[in-house]
Design a protein around this motif. Structure first.
Motif, mmCIF file in Angstrom:
data_model
loop_
_atom_site.group_PDB
_atom_site.id
_atom_site.type_symbol
_atom_site.label_atom_id
_atom_site.label_comp_id
_atom_site.label_asym_id
_atom_site.label_seq_id
_atom_site.Cartn_x
_atom_site.Cartn_y
_atom_site.Cartn_z
ATOM 1 N N CYS A 43 63.059 9.662 10.450
ATOM 2 C CA CYS A 43 61.939 9.937 11.353
ATOM 3 C C CYS A 43 62.527 10.159 12.744
ATOM 4 O O CYS A 43 63.247 9.314 13.271
ATOM 5 N N LEU A 44 62.229 11.284 13.340
ATOM 6 C CA LEU A 44 62.798 11.623 14.642
ATOM 7 C C LEU A 44 62.167 10.820 15.774
ATOM 8 O O LEU A 44 62.729 10.748 16.864
ATOM 9 N N VAL A 45 61.031 10.208 15.522
ATOM 10 C CA VAL A 45 60.372 9.372 16.539
ATOM 11 C C VAL A 45 60.872 7.938 16.424
ATOM 12 O O VAL A 45 61.315 7.342 17.406
ATOM 13 N N CYS A 46 60.839 7.387 15.229
ATOM 14 C CA CYS A 46 61.218 5.985 15.011
ATOM 15 C C CYS A 46 62.731 5.814 14.986
ATOM 16 O O CYS A 46 63.249 4.815 15.465
ATOM 17 N N GLN A 47 63.442 6.732 14.413
ATOM 18 C CA GLN A 47 64.890 6.794 14.308
ATOM 19 C C GLN A 47 65.509 5.711 13.428
ATOM 20 O O GLN A 47 66.660 5.811 13.064
ATOM 21 N N GLN A 49 63.717 4.505 10.723
ATOM 22 C CA GLN A 49 62.914 4.559 9.510
ATOM 23 C C GLN A 49 63.002 5.959 8.917
ATOM 24 O O GLN A 49 63.220 6.930 9.627
ATOM 25 N N SER A 50 62.798 6.011 7.611
ATOM 26 C CA SER A 50 62.719 7.327 6.987
ATOM 27 C C SER A 50 61.310 7.873 7.217
ATOM 28 O O SER A 50 60.405 7.133 7.602
ATOM 29 N N ILE A 51 61.135 9.159 6.955
ATOM 30 C CA ILE A 51 59.805 9.722 7.139
ATOM 31 C C ILE A 51 58.852 9.210 6.063
ATOM 32 O O ILE A 51 57.636 9.285 6.231
ATOM 33 N N ALA A 52 59.386 8.645 4.985
ATOM 34 C CA ALA A 52 58.535 8.055 3.960
ATOM 35 C C ALA A 52 57.950 6.730 4.434
ATOM 36 O O ALA A 52 56.849 6.362 4.054
ATOM 37 N N GLU A 53 58.692 6.000 5.275
ATOM 38 C CA GLU A 53 58.254 4.682 5.744
ATOM 39 C C GLU A 53 57.435 4.753 7.031
ATOM 40 O O GLU A 53 56.694 3.838 7.335
ATOM 41 N N ASP A 61 53.851 14.940 9.678
ATOM 42 C CA ASP A 61 54.026 16.390 9.697
ATOM 43 C C ASP A 61 55.250 16.809 8.880
ATOM 44 O O ASP A 61 55.203 17.796 8.137
ATOM 45 N N LEU A 62 56.337 16.047 8.997
ATOM 46 C CA LEU A 62 57.534 16.373 8.219
ATOM 47 C C LEU A 62 57.297 16.211 6.728
ATOM 48 O O LEU A 62 57.771 17.021 5.918
ATOM 49 N N TYR A 82 66.275 23.848 5.460
ATOM 50 C CA TYR A 82 65.195 24.256 6.366
ATOM 51 C C TYR A 82 65.002 23.225 7.473
ATOM 52 O O TYR A 82 64.918 23.568 8.663
ATOM 53 N N LEU A 83 64.969 21.948 7.098
ATOM 54 C CA LEU A 83 64.734 20.898 8.093
ATOM 55 C C LEU A 83 65.940 20.728 9.024
ATOM 56 O O LEU A 83 65.772 20.491 10.226
ATOM 57 N N VAL A 84 67.153 20.851 8.485
ATOM 58 C CA VAL A 84 68.350 20.742 9.326
ATOM 59 C C VAL A 84 68.420 21.922 10.290
ATOM 60 O O VAL A 84 68.782 21.747 11.459
ATOM 61 N N ALA A 85 68.059 23.113 9.831
ATOM 62 C CA ALA A 85 68.059 24.277 10.720
ATOM 63 C C ALA A 85 67.050 24.085 11.851
ATOM 64 O O ALA A 85 67.280 24.521 12.982
ATOM 65 N N ARG A 86 65.975 23.412 11.564
ATOM 66 C CA ARG A 86 64.915 23.232 12.556
ATOM 67 C C ARG A 86 65.172 22.043 13.479
ATOM 68 O O ARG A 86 64.910 22.120 14.672
ATOM 69 N N TYR A 87 65.688 20.919 12.921
ATOM 70 C CA TYR A 87 65.809 19.678 13.696
ATOM 71 C C TYR A 87 67.251 19.197 13.881
ATOM 72 O O TYR A 87 67.483 18.211 14.560
ATOM 73 N N GLY A 88 68.197 19.817 13.247
ATOM 74 C CA GLY A 88 69.593 19.411 13.379
ATOM 75 C C GLY A 88 69.979 18.349 12.363
ATOM 76 O O GLY A 88 69.148 17.849 11.595
ATOM 77 N N ASP A 89 71.268 17.989 12.365
ATOM 78 C CA ASP A 89 71.788 17.007 11.405
ATOM 79 C C ASP A 89 71.195 15.620 11.596
ATOM 80 O O ASP A 89 71.277 14.787 10.708
#
Length: 158
Positions: A43-47, A49-53, A61-62, A82-89
């Motif tokens: 999760c790019l906000v929580c950092q 946690q995974s986006i599942a949690e 949204d992800l 697709y997600l790495v191209a959009r948000y990076g590693d």
């Protein structure tokens, strides 16, 4: 009126005020694939946690983007690309081993080796350092202190 609002706020669980949970996809197999891949994405906000949690809006949204990519017929690798191209590693919990992520992979090992080396050097140096010899006056004062015959009201000399 204030008291009633306070009582309601204390009695109603906090989950009731949270955003409504997103309904699962009609296909349970698709939802299982989405959740498996979501556990591998940060999760790019929580950092932490995974986006599942995470329930952050960006994580939701992800997850929706992952679901849409699967519905469009893409496999897991294509969705991750697709997600790495959009948000990076940074979106990956296990970033790939490459030049830009070299510090992430080797940094902790190098710090551990460097710290152990510094500690060994300090310990060896401590053993080889000899204490400076005492002068005759210092030896006499130490002996007098140990015997209890020293005058303790005097200031020690520097």
């Amino acid at each position: 009126m204030r008291r009633l609002a306070l009582v309601v706020a204390l009695l109603v669980p906090p989950a009731a005020f949270a955003a409504e949970a997103e309904p699962l996809a009609a296909d349970p197999a698709l939802e299982e694939r989405v959740m498996q891949l979501s556990h591998m994405l940060r999760c790019l906000v929580c950092q932490n946690q995974s986006i599942a949690e995470s329930n952050a809006p960006l994580a939701v949204d992800l997850r929706n983007q992952v679901r849409e990519q699967f519905v469009a017929g893409k496999d897991e690798d294509a969705v991750v690309e697709y997600l790495v191209a959009r948000y990076g590693d940074f979106v990956l919990y296990l970033p790939p081993f490459k030049g830009t992520t070299l510090v992430l992979w080797l940094g902790p090992v190098l710090l551990l080796i460097g710290g152990a080396g510094w500690l060994a050097w300090r310990l060896r140096r401590r053993v080889t350092e000899a204490a400076p010899p005492l002068t005759n006056d210092e030896r006499a004062r130490a002996a007098a202190l140990l015997d209890g015959t020293a005058n303790t009201s005097q200031e020690p000399r520097s």
